[in-house]
Design a protein around this motif. Structure first.
Motif, mmCIF file in Angstrom:
data_model
loop_
_atom_site.group_PDB
_atom_site.id
_atom_site.type_symbol
_atom_site.label_atom_id
_atom_site.label_comp_id
_atom_site.label_asym_id
_atom_site.label_seq_id
_atom_site.Cartn_x
_atom_site.Cartn_y
_atom_site.Cartn_z
ATOM 1 N N HIS A 186 3.384 -3.635 6.802
ATOM 2 C CA HIS A 186 1.957 -2.412 6.616
ATOM 3 C C HIS A 186 1.812 -0.718 7.834
ATOM 4 O O HIS A 186 3.267 -1.497 8.671
ATOM 5 N N ASN A 187 1.434 0.043 7.578
ATOM 6 C CA ASN A 187 0.910 1.159 8.497
ATOM 7 C C ASN A 187 -0.988 1.028 8.636
ATOM 8 O O ASN A 187 -1.264 1.442 7.679
ATOM 9 N N GLU B 222 1.826 3.501 3.435
ATOM 10 C CA GLU B 222 2.307 3.277 3.852
ATOM 11 C C GLU B 222 3.798 2.820 4.448
ATOM 12 O O GLU B 222 4.325 1.709 3.700
ATOM 13 N N HIS C 114 0.828 -1.173 0.088
ATOM 14 C CA HIS C 114 -0.609 0.258 0.363
ATOM 15 C C HIS C 114 0.916 1.188 0.076
ATOM 16 O O HIS C 114 1.918 1.596 1.112
ATOM 17 N N GLU D 284 1.161 -4.855 11.095
ATOM 18 C CA GLU D 284 0.937 -2.737 10.853
ATOM 19 C C GLU D 284 1.817 -2.157 12.126
ATOM 20 O O GLU D 284 1.160 -2.289 13.200
ATOM 21 N N ARG E 280 -3.887 3.247 -1.638
ATOM 22 C CA ARG E 280 -3.574 2.101 -1.527
ATOM 23 C C ARG E 280 -3.620 1.220 -2.969
ATOM 24 O O ARG E 280 -2.229 -0.024 -2.627
HETATM 25 ZN ZN LIG Z 1 -1.317 -1.871 3.831
#
Ligand SMILES: [Zn+2]
Length: 412
Positions: free
Chosen positions: A309-310, A214, A211, A376, A261
């Motif tokens: 991810h974030n 991120e 994404h 995440e 995204r």
């Molecule tokens: Zn993500």
């Protein structure tokens, strides 16, 4: 003749319409300058597409643009990265809007009371600045112009050029092999960076930046790689135990273009992992699957996979596809324990009710038999360090991960 007259009348009317509008200038008043002259520039690498306008009260209203997912109602607009040009010494109020995201078909909001934001004079050295959530799900940011230029971004940026710079510094290292496994929709190379010995007894696969908004995973990967390549005895011992295979930036096109995204064809690279990827719509995933197939055929299946991810939570997402989960859950519990022991991670993992259908964790476990987890990184706050995250905090986690991996594979 009468016909001609009426035609001329009609023509006159037609001609008079614009003339009338033109003479209505008395209704228009000159826009008075209530704020220093401002220009918002987004035409640079990772700059985010947006609309902006100066409000009557001098506030600069910034309307983020949604990324839309193909064949669904999902949309996202969590990324911003722009350059403000204004008179040095001026104080400006920015208001960001369009945070009505849709995620997994449900309304979702990326902007919260503690949403972090960063500013930089030169685009290289970043400091965090405060955001304030105001009515109508908007974010207010106040900035002071030290000079006539200030970059503002959602998170400390990690651009395609930052990755290229990293790869250039490690490319000739004897423990590094960079292999192109395919191309993005726009033809950017997708590379797997091998760090370590191919014949090490254990293998770890890591993916970053599925994404675009991120960047946390890219900072982690940078810290991880740089630490692995130190020429001390400890690094040698680690790389005798495991070899890293890293796809550092899966969604390069959207990183370059400042998207949030989805990829260039509206595909979410962390969805639909329950079946093979469409090579036209999601070549980034198709290339990764083909590489995994080749690795497995050659007897080099990764033992562990992490997708970075974030989000606003900071948890490990434990997959629960419909397969026997016994050894997987036990391994993930060990992994979480070691993360807490060796890194600043404290956020814990999602509970047994958590489902995120089609995400890469479940797909790699179900279709490839690989223990896989989505990590995440909290975009707004690092509880373990009691601070808002900067790139160097995520790099630190990357360096600390080596002890996690080493102990993960030495079970006794
Ligand atoms: Zn993500």
């Amino acid at each position: 003749m009468r016909k001609l007259m009426s035609f001329m009348k009609l023509s006159l009317v037609v001609i008079l319409i614009p003339a009338h509008v033109g003479t209505g200038a008395e209704k228009r008043t000159k826009i008075e300058r209530q704020t220093p002259l401002v220009y918002i520039n987004t035409l640079f690498e990772n700059g985010s597409p947006l609309h902006w306008e100066i409000q009557p009260d001098g506030t600069i209203l910034i309307s983020l643009m949604y990324d839309h997912e193909r064949s669904s109602l999902n949309r996202a607009s969590g990324h911003w990265h722009f350059q403000v040009r204004a008179e040095a010494g001026s104080d400006l109020t920015l208001v960001l809007q369009n945070f009505y995201n849709i995620w997994n078909g449900m309304p979702a909001r990326p902007a919260n009371g503690n949403t972090s934001c960063y500013a930089s004079q030169d685009g290289q050295n970043w400091t965090s600045i405060l955001t304030e959530r105001i009515e109508d799900e908007r974010l207010r940011i106040r900035i002071h112009m030290e000079s006539d230029s200030l970059y503002v971004a959602r998170l400390e940026p990690y651009r395609v050029s930052d990755l290229e710079q990293l790869l250039d510094t490690i490319r000739d290292h004897p423990l590094v092999k960079i292999a192109e496994i395919g191309k993005t929709v726009e033809g950017r190379p997708l590379e797997i960076v091998r760090v370590g010995h191919a014949n090490a007894p254990h293998r770890i696969f890591i993916r970053g930046r599925a994404h675009a908004w991120e960047p946390g995973g890219n900072w982690v990967i940078q810290g991880l790689i740089n630490n692995a390549l130190r020429s001390d005895q400890k690094s040698r011992r680690l790389l005798d135990t495991y070899c890293l295979y890293i796809l550092p930036m899966a969604n390069k096109d959207r990183v370059a273009r400042g998207g949030t995204r989805f990829n260039m064809r509206g595909m979410d690279l962390n969805r639909k992992w329950d079946k093979p990827a469409d090579p036209d719509l999601a070549p980034e995933n198709a290339a990764l699957e083909a590489w995994l197939d080749r690795m497995i055929k050659r007897g080099f299946k990764p033992h562990l996979a992490i997708d970075f991810h974030n989000d606003g939570g900071g948890n490990l997402h434990i997959a629960r596809p419909n397969v026997n989960l016994e050894s997987y859950l036990a391994n993930m519990e060990r992994f979480e324990h070691l993360l807490r022991k060796h890194t600043w991670f404290t956020e814990g993992s999602t509970g047994s009710n958590f489902r995120n259908p089609g995400s890469i964790g479940g797909g790699l476990l179900e279709r490839f038999g690989i223990d896989a987890v989505v990590y995440e990184l909290n975009a707004n706050w690092i509880e373990g360090l009691q601070k808002v995250p900067l790139g160097r905090d995520w790099e630190l986690l990357g360096r600390q991960l080596h002890n996690v991996f080493y102990e993960y594979f030495h079970r006794d």
